[in-house]
Motif scaffolding. Structure first.
Motif: not given
Lengths: 90, 273
Positions: A5, A10, A12-15, A17-18, A20-22, A24-25
Motif C-alpha cells: 500500500a 496493485r 491484489d484482489s482488484a487485479s 477481479a479485472k 476474471r471480468l476480462k 468472462l466478458l
C-alpha cells in the motif's frame, strides 16, 4: 499500512477481479457459444469413433473443452482409458 | 420536431444507484433551467417518488397513462422545490407486463413536446420494464459500482442498448455514458476495489462521472431530496453536478470529489471508447 500500500502497488484482489471480468466478458460477448457447442459435439463424436476403432472405451470417457483467452483458443481433449484390455482384438 | 433528449439510466443489476442517479441528474438539469421530467419505469416497485419526496402527491401513474385512464398532465407531479422539474411515477400495484411498447412510445412522444430532458429510471433486470425504459432513449447513462457482478451486468445492458433500442434498429449507435457510483478512492488505491480506469477499460464506454461513496446519499434519501438539492457541497452532489455538465456537452476533466474539505480526488481523463 502494509508495504504494498505504501508504494501504491496493485498486486491484489482488484487485479484478480479485472482479469476474471476480462476473460468472462470476452466469452459472453462472443455470442458464439452455441456454435462452439456444436463444434465440440461433432469433434467429440469423430474422436470417439477413431479411438473406438482401436481401443474399447466408454463413450462417456471422452471429454472436450474449448477455452478462449485473449487471442488464443485452446482445445483440451481428455480420454479416460480402461485399466485392462486396452487393445481391441483384431 | 422537438429538441428533447430522452436519457435512460440503466445498469442491469439492482441496488447500484439508478434511482439515486436519476433523481440527482434530473434535478441538476432542472437547476440549469431546463424543463425536465423524470420517469419511473419500475412498475410494481416504484421508488423514484420516494427519493424525490413526492410520494404523497402521486395520484395517477405511468400505467394509467399508457392505458388511457389518465392524461399525462394529470399524472405528472411537480417537484416541491423546482417548478420546472416533474415526475411521472410508476404504478405500485400493477405488474411489469402492464406496459406496452405502443403505450410507452406514445407517452415518450408526448413528453418530448413538453420537456427538454426526459430522464428514464430503468428497473433492474433485462426484462420488459428494462427494455421498454431504454427502447425510445436517445442516450444512455450506464450506472456501475466498481464490483464484478455490477460490471458484468452493465456489459449485458450495453449489448441490449446496441440491439433492442429504436436507435439501434434504425442502424444508429446509442451514445453511452458510464457513471461509476459508490467509489472509494482509498480502497481502489489499496487494490481492494476495481479502479475507475479498470471499469472504463473493461466496458469501453466513455466516463461521465465518478460518484464517491458518501453518507450524504442516504441522508438525502431519508428526507426525500435528490442529493444535488439537499447538499450541494456534498462530494456526491458535486460529482453528479459535474456529470450533468458533461451530459450537457461541457468538456471538463473527471474528478472524484473527496469527503475532505477542499480536496479534489485524483484526476482522471474521460476516455472515449
Amino acid at each position: 499500512m502494509n508495504i504494498m500500500a505504501f508504494f501504491g502497488r496493485r498486486d491484489d484482489s482488484a487485479s484478480v477481479a479485472k482479469n476474471r471480468l476480462k476473460i468472462l466478458l470476452e466469452h459472453e460477448r462472443g455470442g458464439n457459444s452455441s456454435s462452439d457447442a456444436k463444434l465440440i459435439s461433432s469433434l467429440r463424436e469423430d474422436i470417439l469413433a477413431v479411438v473406438a476403432r482401436h481401443i474399447n472405451i466408454d463413450p462417456d470417457a471422452v471429454h472436450l473443452e474449448m477455452d478462449r483467452t485473449g487471442d488464443t483458443t485452446t482445445l483440451g481433449i481428455d480420454i479416460e482409458l480402461p485399466d485392462t484390455d486396452i487393445r481391441k482384438s483384431a | 420536431m422537438s429538441n428533447a433528449t430522452v436519457i435512460v439510466v440503466t445498469s442491469g443489476k439492482g441496488g447500484v444507484g439508478k434511482t439515486t442517479s436519476t433523481a440527482a441528474i434530473a434535478s441538476a438539469l432542472a437547476k440549469q433551467g431546463y424543463k425536465v421530467c423524470a420517469v419511473d419505469f419500475d412498475v410494481g416497485l416504484r421508488n423514484l417518488d420516494l427519493i424525490m419526496g413526492a410520494e404523497r402527491r402521486v395520484v395517477f401513474d405511468l400505467v394509467n397513462v399508457v392505458r388511457g385512464e389518465a392524461s399525462i398532465k394529470q399524472a405528472l407531479v411537480r417537484d416541491k422545490k423546482l417548478d420546472n422539474l416533474y415526475l411521472l411515477p410508476a404504478s405500485q400495484t400493477r405488474d411489469k407486463d402492464a406496459l406496452t411498447d405502443e403505450g410507452v412510445a406514445s407517452v415518450i412522444n408526448e413528453l418530448r413536446m413538453y420537456f427538454d430532458w426526459i430522464v428514464c429510471d430503468s428497473p433492474a433486470g433485462i426484462e420488459r420494464g428494462a427494455t421498454l425504459a431504454m427502447r425510445y432513449a436517445d442516450e444512455a447513462i450506464i450506472v456501475s459500482n466498481p464490483e464484478v457482478s455490477s460490471v458484468r451486468d452493465c456489459d449485458r445492458i450495453i449489448g441490449l442498448l446496441d440491439s433492442k433500442t429504436v436507435v439501434a434498429e434504425d442502424g444508429g449507435r446509442m451514445p453511452k455514458h458510464l457513471l461509476i457510483t459508490r467509489y472509494d478512492v482509498e480502497r481502489a488505491k489499496l487494490g481492494d476495489m476495481l479502479a475507475v480506469d479498470d471499469v472504463v477499460d473493461i466496458l469501453s464506454v466513455p466516463l461521465i462521472g465518478v460518484v464517491p461513496e458518501s453518507r450524504d446519499v442516504l441522508k438525502a434519501s431519508n428526507v426525500g431530496l435528490p442529493v444535488t438539492l439537499s447538499d450541494e457541497a456534498s462530494p456526491a452532489a458535486k460529482a453528479y453536478i459535474e456529470a450533468t455538465q458533461r451530459l450537457l456537452g461541457e468538456d471538463i476533466p473527471v474528478t472524484i470529489p473527496s469527503e475532505k474539505k477542499g480536496l479534489l480526488g485524483k484526476l482522471f481523463r474521460g476516455r472515449a471508447a
